[in-house]
Design a protein around this motif. Sequence first.
Motif, PDB file in Angstrom:
ATOM      1  N   UNK A  76       0.828  -1.213   0.000  1.00 49.90           N
ATOM      2  CA  UNK A  76       0.000   0.000   0.000  1.00 49.90           C
ATOM      3  C   UNK A  76       0.861   1.261   0.000  1.00 49.90           C
ATOM      4  N   UNK A  77       2.058   1.160   0.602  1.00 50.36           N
ATOM      5  CA  UNK A  77       2.908   2.343   0.769  1.00 50.36           C
ATOM      6  C   UNK A  77       3.945   2.472  -0.331  1.00 50.36           C
ATOM      7  N   UNK A  78       4.072   1.434  -1.155  1.00 49.58           N
ATOM      8  CA  UNK A  78       5.152   1.410  -2.138  1.00 49.58           C
ATOM      9  C   UNK A  78       4.899   2.383  -3.285  1.00 49.58           C
ATOM     10  N   UNK A  79       5.986   3.026  -3.744  1.00 49.89           N
ATOM     11  CA  UNK A  79       5.879   3.951  -4.887  1.00 49.89           C
ATOM     12  C   UNK A  79       6.240   3.256  -6.188  1.00 49.89           C
ATOM     13  N   UNK A  80       6.402   1.922  -6.134  1.00 51.24           N
ATOM     14  CA  UNK A  80       6.720   1.157  -7.346  1.00 51.24           C
ATOM     15  C   UNK A  80       5.934  -0.149  -7.328  1.00 51.24           C
ATOM     16  N   UNK A  81       5.976  -0.869  -8.446  1.00 56.04           N
ATOM     17  CA  UNK A  81       5.238  -2.133  -8.591  1.00 56.04           C
ATOM     18  C   UNK A  81       6.210  -3.245  -8.979  1.00 56.04           C
ATOM     19  N   UNK A  82       6.142  -4.355  -8.280  1.00 58.19           N
ATOM     20  CA  UNK A  82       6.974  -5.509  -8.602  1.00 58.19           C
ATOM     21  C   UNK A  82       6.235  -6.412  -9.589  1.00 58.19           C
ATOM     22  N   UNK A  83       6.929  -6.799 -10.648  1.00 57.92           N
ATOM     23  CA  UNK A  83       6.419  -7.775 -11.609  1.00 57.92           C
ATOM     24  C   UNK A  83       7.384  -8.955 -11.624  1.00 57.92           C
ATOM     25  N   UNK A  84       6.851 -10.151 -11.392  1.00 60.06           N
ATOM     26  CA  UNK A  84       7.659 -11.368 -11.415  1.00 60.06           C
ATOM     27  C   UNK A  84       7.130 -12.294 -12.501  1.00 60.06           C
ATOM     28  N   UNK A  85       8.013 -12.753 -13.374  1.00 57.17           N
ATOM     29  CA  UNK A  85       7.648 -13.748 -14.386  1.00 57.17           C
ATOM     30  C   UNK A  85       8.471 -15.000 -14.116  1.00 57.17           C
ATOM     31  N   UNK A  86       7.783 -16.067 -13.796  1.00 54.95           N
ATOM     32  CA  UNK A  86       8.431 -17.362 -13.566  1.00 54.95           C
ATOM     33  C   UNK A  86       8.088 -18.271 -14.745  1.00 54.95           C
ATOM     34  N   UNK A  87       9.116 -18.710 -15.473  1.00 56.83           N
ATOM     35  CA  UNK A  87       8.907 -19.545 -16.657  1.00 56.83           C
ATOM     36  C   UNK A  87       9.580 -20.892 -16.454  1.00 56.83           C
ATOM     37  N   UNK A  88       8.857 -21.968 -16.783  1.00 61.09           N
ATOM     38  CA  UNK A  88       9.375 -23.309 -16.555  1.00 61.09           C
ATOM     39  C   UNK A  88      10.579 -23.597 -17.440  1.00 61.09           C
ATOM     40  N   UNK A  89      11.577 -24.255 -16.855  1.00 60.44           N
ATOM     41  CA  UNK A  89      12.737 -24.698 -17.616  1.00 60.44           C
ATOM     42  C   UNK A  89      12.383 -25.996 -18.329  1.00 60.44           C
ATOM     43  N   UNK A  90      12.838 -26.133 -19.550  1.00 55.27           N
ATOM     44  CA  UNK A  90      12.528 -27.334 -20.333  1.00 55.27           C
ATOM     45  C   UNK A  90      13.445 -28.487 -19.937  1.00 55.27           C
ATOM     46  N   UNK A  91      12.941 -29.714 -20.110  1.00 58.61           N
ATOM     47  CA  UNK A  91      13.742 -30.905 -19.821  1.00 58.61           C
ATOM     48  C   UNK A  91      13.951 -31.094 -18.334  1.00 58.61           C
ATOM     49  N   UNK A  92      15.067 -31.749 -17.998  1.00 57.76           N
ATOM     50  CA  UNK A  92      15.383 -31.953 -16.586  1.00 57.76           C
ATOM     51  C   UNK A  92      15.544 -30.604 -15.908  1.00 57.76           C
ATOM     52  N   UNK A  93      14.808 -30.381 -14.867  1.00 57.50           N
ATOM     53  CA  UNK A  93      14.880 -29.084 -14.205  1.00 57.50           C
ATOM     54  C   UNK A  93      14.466 -29.172 -12.757  1.00 57.50           C
ATOM     55  N   UNK A  94      14.672 -28.067 -12.076  1.00 57.63           N
ATOM     56  CA  UNK A  94      14.291 -28.015 -10.670  1.00 57.63           C
ATOM     57  C   UNK A  94      13.232 -26.955 -10.419  1.00 57.63           C
ATOM     58  N   UNK A  95      12.528 -26.550 -11.477  1.00 56.26           N
ATOM     59  CA  UNK A  95      11.461 -25.578 -11.279  1.00 56.26           C
ATOM     60  C   UNK A  95      11.400 -24.539 -12.376  1.00 56.26           C
ATOM     61  N   UNK A  96      11.400 -23.265 -11.971  1.00 56.55           N
ATOM     62  CA  UNK A  96      11.134 -22.158 -12.878  1.00 56.55           C
ATOM     63  C   UNK A  96      12.275 -21.141 -12.843  1.00 56.55           C
ATOM     64  N   UNK A  97      12.440 -20.446 -13.966  1.00 56.31           N
ATOM     65  CA  UNK A  97      13.411 -19.355 -14.065  1.00 56.31           C
ATOM     66  C   UNK A  97      12.679 -18.040 -13.828  1.00 56.31           C
ATOM     67  N   UNK A  98      13.277 -17.172 -13.014  1.00 57.65           N
ATOM     68  CA  UNK A  98      12.606 -15.914 -12.648  1.00 57.65           C
ATOM     69  C   UNK A  98      13.178 -14.721 -13.405  1.00 57.65           C
ATOM     70  N   UNK A  99      12.273 -13.838 -13.833  1.00 60.39           N
ATOM     71  CA  UNK A  99      12.637 -12.502 -14.273  1.00 60.39           C
ATOM     72  C   UNK A  99      11.868 -11.512 -13.412  1.00 60.39           C
ATOM     73  N   UNK A 100      12.564 -10.542 -12.873  1.00 61.60           N
ATOM     74  CA  UNK A 100      11.937  -9.595 -11.943  1.00 61.60           C
ATOM     75  C   UNK A 100      12.095  -8.171 -12.457  1.00 61.60           C
ATOM     76  N   UNK A 101      10.996  -7.406 -12.340  1.00 59.85           N
ATOM     77  CA  UNK A 101      10.987  -6.018 -12.799  1.00 59.85           C
ATOM     78  C   UNK A 101      10.431  -5.134 -11.692  1.00 59.85           C
ATOM     79  N   UNK A 102      11.102  -4.008 -11.485  1.00 61.89           N
ATOM     80  CA  UNK A 102      10.609  -3.013 -10.538  1.00 61.89           C
ATOM     81  C   UNK A 102      10.157  -1.812 -11.349  1.00 61.89           C
ATOM     82  N   UNK A 103       8.837  -1.628 -11.444  1.00 57.49           N
ATOM     83  CA  UNK A 103       8.265  -0.651 -12.377  1.00 57.49           C
ATOM     84  C   UNK A 103       7.661   0.537 -11.621  1.00 57.49           C
ATOM     85  N   UNK A 104       7.591   1.697 -12.294  1.00 56.51           N
ATOM     86  CA  UNK A 104       7.056   2.893 -11.618  1.00 56.51           C
ATOM     87  C   UNK A 104       5.620   2.725 -11.127  1.00 56.51           C
TER      88      UNK A 104
END
Length: 334
Positions: A76-104
Amino acid sequence: MDNNVFCSDNSQKLGEDIIGSAANCQAYILIECPPPWVSDAFNSKWVPSNLKSLVEEVKKARLPIKFLLIANNLSHKSSSTTLLIYQRKEGLGSGYRKQEFNLPSIEDVTPIIRAWLWGKLPICDLEAHVTRDILVCAHGSHDRCCARYGNPFYFYASEMIADSHLDNVRIWKSTHFGGHRFAPTVIDLPEGRYYGRFEKDDFKSVLMHSGDIECLSKIYRGWGILPPEIQVLERELILRYGWDWFKYKVTGRIVEQSQDKGNILAEITFEKPDGCTYCHRAHLVRDDAKTVELKSSCGATKESVFTKYSVTSLWKASEKVVSLQQNRSYATGT
């Protein structure tokens, strides 16, 4: 079910096994947006029209992407917005790859997501201080169990993370991601594992990957990188290999199944940190004794059947040892 009975209480009373209820998703898109959230989350007050339209487009195209709104005590107090994109890794993997954005602001979210959908954002593994995001469904307007059990658990879990000085772990309240009847329900990213019916000690075990592994037989809903039908096999392997399993890279598939899906031949392949690869196969059979018929949520108007499977046989199908040194280690059981 009586309208005064909570769906989570009813499911637990019937002894429903919660395994096999994790959603099999290609990607999660998490957008920071302060509550209040209405039942249909993307109609909420702070969601801009361009974001709402984008979510509707993706749903109409039936893309395997789950959009969620998230918030913490500072949103509620933040002056920015966090966007997280988690995309599954193909083949043998241990989960998802993260991309993080801190937007106005939240209005800036849609162009980034559109660029990602069109493959115009480079996929890169950024060094990030935060390595783990834990989502707790607290979407009470969607299902009252998520308010009754999700909100108190969020506050308890926040305190535990702070007290344990786990600076690399963030915890978020989240909108609906299924399984109200297992509230409080949680997704642990980047692994993408689902949990439910958390008790306090159970959460500490999951957080630290320590303690009695048998707790997962009660609280583990499954791993989102695997088809729901074979998540019961993965749980069986976790109970066999212990917390070390969480260090393995895994993939799984349904080899064949009967026309009515009553009998399934499933396969899980995994690679240990030493590079050795193993493959287990199992017969899964629809278990009528565990299959339940109940209302999936507090607001459901009719009951649904939830098919459960049991592992009737499990065997090691193959193994591949990648070096002579590892071969000696395997031979001596180390």
